[in-house]
Write an enzyme that holds these catalytic residues in place. Structure first.
Site, PDB file in Angstrom:
ATOM      1  N   GLY A  10       0.812  -1.208   0.000  1.00 31.33           N
ATOM      2  CA  GLY A  10       0.000   0.000   0.000  1.00 31.33           C
ATOM      3  C   GLY A  10       0.845   1.256   0.000  1.00 31.33           C
ATOM      4  N   GLY A  12      -0.503   4.383   0.317  1.00 31.98           N
ATOM      5  CA  GLY A  12      -1.318   5.483   0.829  1.00 31.98           C
ATOM      6  C   GLY A  12      -0.527   6.262   1.867  1.00 31.98           C
ATOM      7  CG  PHE A  13      -2.158   9.714   3.897  1.00 28.94           C
ATOM      8  CD1 PHE A  13      -1.378  10.797   3.519  1.00 28.94           C
ATOM      9  CD2 PHE A  13      -3.505   9.735   3.604  1.00 28.94           C
ATOM     10  CE1 PHE A  13      -1.935  11.882   2.875  1.00 28.94           C
ATOM     11  CE2 PHE A  13      -4.082  10.820   2.957  1.00 28.94           C
ATOM     12  CZ  PHE A  13      -3.292  11.891   2.594  1.00 28.94           C
ATOM     13  N   GLY A  14      -0.186   5.759   5.058  1.00 36.62           N
ATOM     14  CA  GLY A  14       0.554   4.893   5.968  1.00 36.62           C
ATOM     15  C   GLY A  14       1.781   4.291   5.317  1.00 36.62           C
ATOM     16  CB  VAL A  78      -1.612  -7.801  -2.537  1.00 35.83           C
ATOM     17  CG1 VAL A  78      -1.500  -8.897  -1.477  1.00 35.83           C
ATOM     18  CG2 VAL A  78      -0.417  -6.877  -2.448  1.00 35.83           C
ATOM     19  CD  GLU A 168     -14.021  17.936   3.360  1.00 35.91           C
ATOM     20  OE1 GLU A 168     -13.366  18.755   4.011  1.00 35.91           O
ATOM     21  OE2 GLU A 168     -13.504  16.958   2.790  1.00 35.91           O
ATOM     22  CG  ASP A 298      -8.182   4.045   6.786  1.00 36.15           C
ATOM     23  OD1 ASP A 298      -7.768   4.762   7.729  1.00 36.15           O
ATOM     24  OD2 ASP A 298      -8.649   4.498   5.730  1.00 36.15           O
ATOM     25  CB  ALA A 313      -4.596  11.337   6.566  1.00 35.76           C
TER      26      ALA A 313
END
Lengths: 425, 425
Positions: A10, A12-14, A78, A168, A298, A313
């Protein structure tokens, strides 16, 4: 002793923060993602509402990590994780000494196939592009039809879920419909245009203080968004949706932001998933029974003060850095340390000049909050260039109430969705 | 007497210039296009090579014509034209008093189904996006495969046709492969990367003076593009192509810029199409036998000094203005006047610091030509905002040899193409 192979699933942010925190580590790092880009999810709704272009919130993972000699990137799917043989199964098997799983979350339809089939998500870049094209096409269709009822249906936009994404996007849509599209469609009557925001709880933005939530709700209402609280969508079909009190809403567009759940990759890691399919981890982020595996973001279920950490995040970013530190410690013969989340606060904007911000006890709402929102989000966006472009677009939009990016390029998805609806009607 | 209904088919250079020239006319103008945007085709290759984002070269037709009270826009597919009943058949029938057909041209595979199936075009915005994603994905795949032969195939990029589009894209690709991608793929051996440009004639850029053509060819060669002149692609399959001399080139990417032909809409207007399916028109741009119908741009066949006018933007733009003037004249009871093309010259760039420019007798090649190219193209691009963004991207790219937009967002097409190849192999 050779450098350990650290595989990160992944980007993403992590995953990205873990990879960056390993840049000086004596390790062979490999980042796997099924896309070739990292994207800034908090601004996704702006792509979906035609304010930003994908490239302004997304950046190729390879160029982000270009400087890191010890890191390689792989665009691959994956297919499985073999915890015993210590390999990640992609198009080929990838062995690891340490594994950091940051596969994130996906849209949660709570097992309702009709909802999955007849609503659009707002989780990935392709979702946003398809949605942008779809929304604009509804207006094109509305100008063509002679059937009043059908026109009303085409111009009704339902958003299920009043979390940050939902409110939003509701704010962005109402702006688009009030300030901009009337200029593009001068002959179209905008009276029937509706933005309906449906929330199962009795309040919006449940992760925020109730006062902030109700202030945001007030602003949305003043901006023409119909708020339906305490109601859930129970059925969806090609023509619209039905609420749990039997209310029927005919709508050609239903956006589903009512829930997320952990990526299916989680099933590879545990037989006993927590709520929303998240993977329970030790306080050290390690997978019980597999010290060499850490799960973050997450996907990971970790309680703090009796509460599972939110899917945000900042949590993912901090856990990424922590997981990297743990890997470095362990490979040096040391022990991993428990993770503590430092709450950096949360914020959400409902459009022009208004945002709600919550930093611990400090709570800000309105224009000042909006400025804070602006600064924070701008600084987060990765490349300088993006910042410059985003600034131009925001300035342009702010001054001229204009949205630069209103292209129905995804004719594929757009039309497909259209045809699908036709057939099923 | 009520204002005449003027219907314009196509929102390309021709249709748009006609619509704009009618802004003060006492007429009801309707512009029909199957997309909701007008795009700047000369820069399409930059989208396909990841330098520009779609929104930077494309703009919604509705906002372009927003100021014109007498003009409406319709996003719809033209299914037919009934010249006798004077209606354009779309999702509904649209009657006209005057019709201007500017439907443009499409990729020409010369009836070869295999070539149509196994090559990618570079004519529309979706082509460019699919191509961008496809090219980048070849490199991702190349890092994964262990089969040397397959890697060479993945890294071979064939461009058929050395007209402006072909040479500009060849130049853009070689830049991308030499200056940028090696940084993104540090572990990949770039020696096998090939850009092969195949042209049936014995020269490139046949519309230019031979000296300019050979200079451009020289620059392309120095930049690593393999030029194959006097050869045509006779077969294409999932694994590569075969030339008319039997030469086999294994390639995972074949871009077809070897020919265009008139839009199928032409068949609605004439039984006796000219070369490439173009519609023969009178010197006044009128359709023989139908004074109320004018055909312009790539779709129209009009000879000047015994030569059919080239399929170029300036021709379409001038014809659009002329057709509008004719409509105004005719609706005022006057007579249409014959069209004369004022050659504004042509230019093509082969990448950094080099372009060939031809203005009548004046011929410029090299850096100065490139500056001229830069100025002309920048001025052409419609919205201010686009200009600003385009400038930023060009400057960024020029200084850092970087390409901001390298996202494989079109995972759909990209993967699809991929899978297709897999199956057929």
């Amino acid at each position: 002793m050779t450098a350990p192979r650290v595989v990160i699933v992944g980007a993403g942010f992590g995953g990205l923060s873990a990879a960056r925190a390993l840049r000086r580590a004596d390790a062979e790092v490999l980042v796997i993602d099924r896309y070739n880009y990292h994207f800034f999810q908090p601004l996704l709704y702006q792509v979906a509402s035609g304010l930003l272009d994908p490239a302004e919130i997304a950046h190729p993972v390879r160029s982000i990590l270009r400087g890191q000699r010890n890191t390689d990137v792989r665009m691959d799917e994956v297919r499985g994780i073999d915890l015993h043989r210590q390999v990640v199964r992609c198009s080929t098997d990838i062995p690891y000494d340490y594994l950091i799983v940051a596969a994130g979350a996906v849209t949660n339809h709570f097992g309702n196939q009709d909802i999955a089939a007849h609503t659009m998500g707002l989780k990935g870049l392709s979702d946003a592009l398809a949605l942008r094209a779809h929304v604009l096409e509804r207006f094109e269709r509305a100008t063509e039809t002679t059937d009043e009822r059908e026109r009303r249906r085409l111009l009704t936009f339902v958003i299920a879920g009043a979390g940050p994404t939902g409110i939003e996007y509701a704010g962005a849509l109402s702006e688009l419909f009030v300030h901009l599209l009337p200029k593009d469609f001068p002959r179209l009557d905008f009276a029937p245009v509706r933005v309906v925001l449906i929330e199962g709880r009795n309040r919006v933005l449940e992760t925020f203080h109730p006062r902030l939530g109700s202030m945001a709700a007030g602003v949305l209402r003043r901006r023409g968004v119909e708020l339906v609280l305490g109601r859930t969508v129970t059925e969806a079909d090609a023509a619209g949706i039905t609420l749990d009190d039997g209310t029927r809403v005919d709508a050609a567009t239903v956006i589903w932001t009512a829930g997320v759940c952990a990526s299916p990759v989680g099933k590879q890691l545990t037989e006993l998933p927590a709520r929303f399919g998240r993977v329970p981890v030790r306080s050290t982020l390690q997978l019980p029974g597999h010290d060499e595996v850490q799960v973050i973001g997450d996907l990971a279920e970790l309680e703090e003060n009796g509460e599972p950490l939110p899917m945000l995040a900042p949590v993912a970013i901090q856990q990424g850095e922590h997981a990297a530190a743990n890997v470095i410690a362990m490979s040096g013969g040391g022990a991993p340390t428990p993770f503590r989340y430092h709450d950096k606060g949360t914020m959400a904007t409902v459009g022009r000049n208004y945002a709600v911000v919550q930093l611990g006890r400090i709570r800000v709402a309105g224009f000042v909050g909006w400025l804070m929102w602006l600064v924070v989000h701008l600084t987060y966006i990765i490349s300088f260039r993006s910042k410059a472009v985003v600034l131009i677009n925001w300035a342009w939009n702010y001054i001229f109430y204009d949205r630069p990016v209103r292209l129905i390029t995804e004719v594929g998805p757009g039309r497909a969705a259209e045809q699908q609806t036709e057939e099923q009607r």
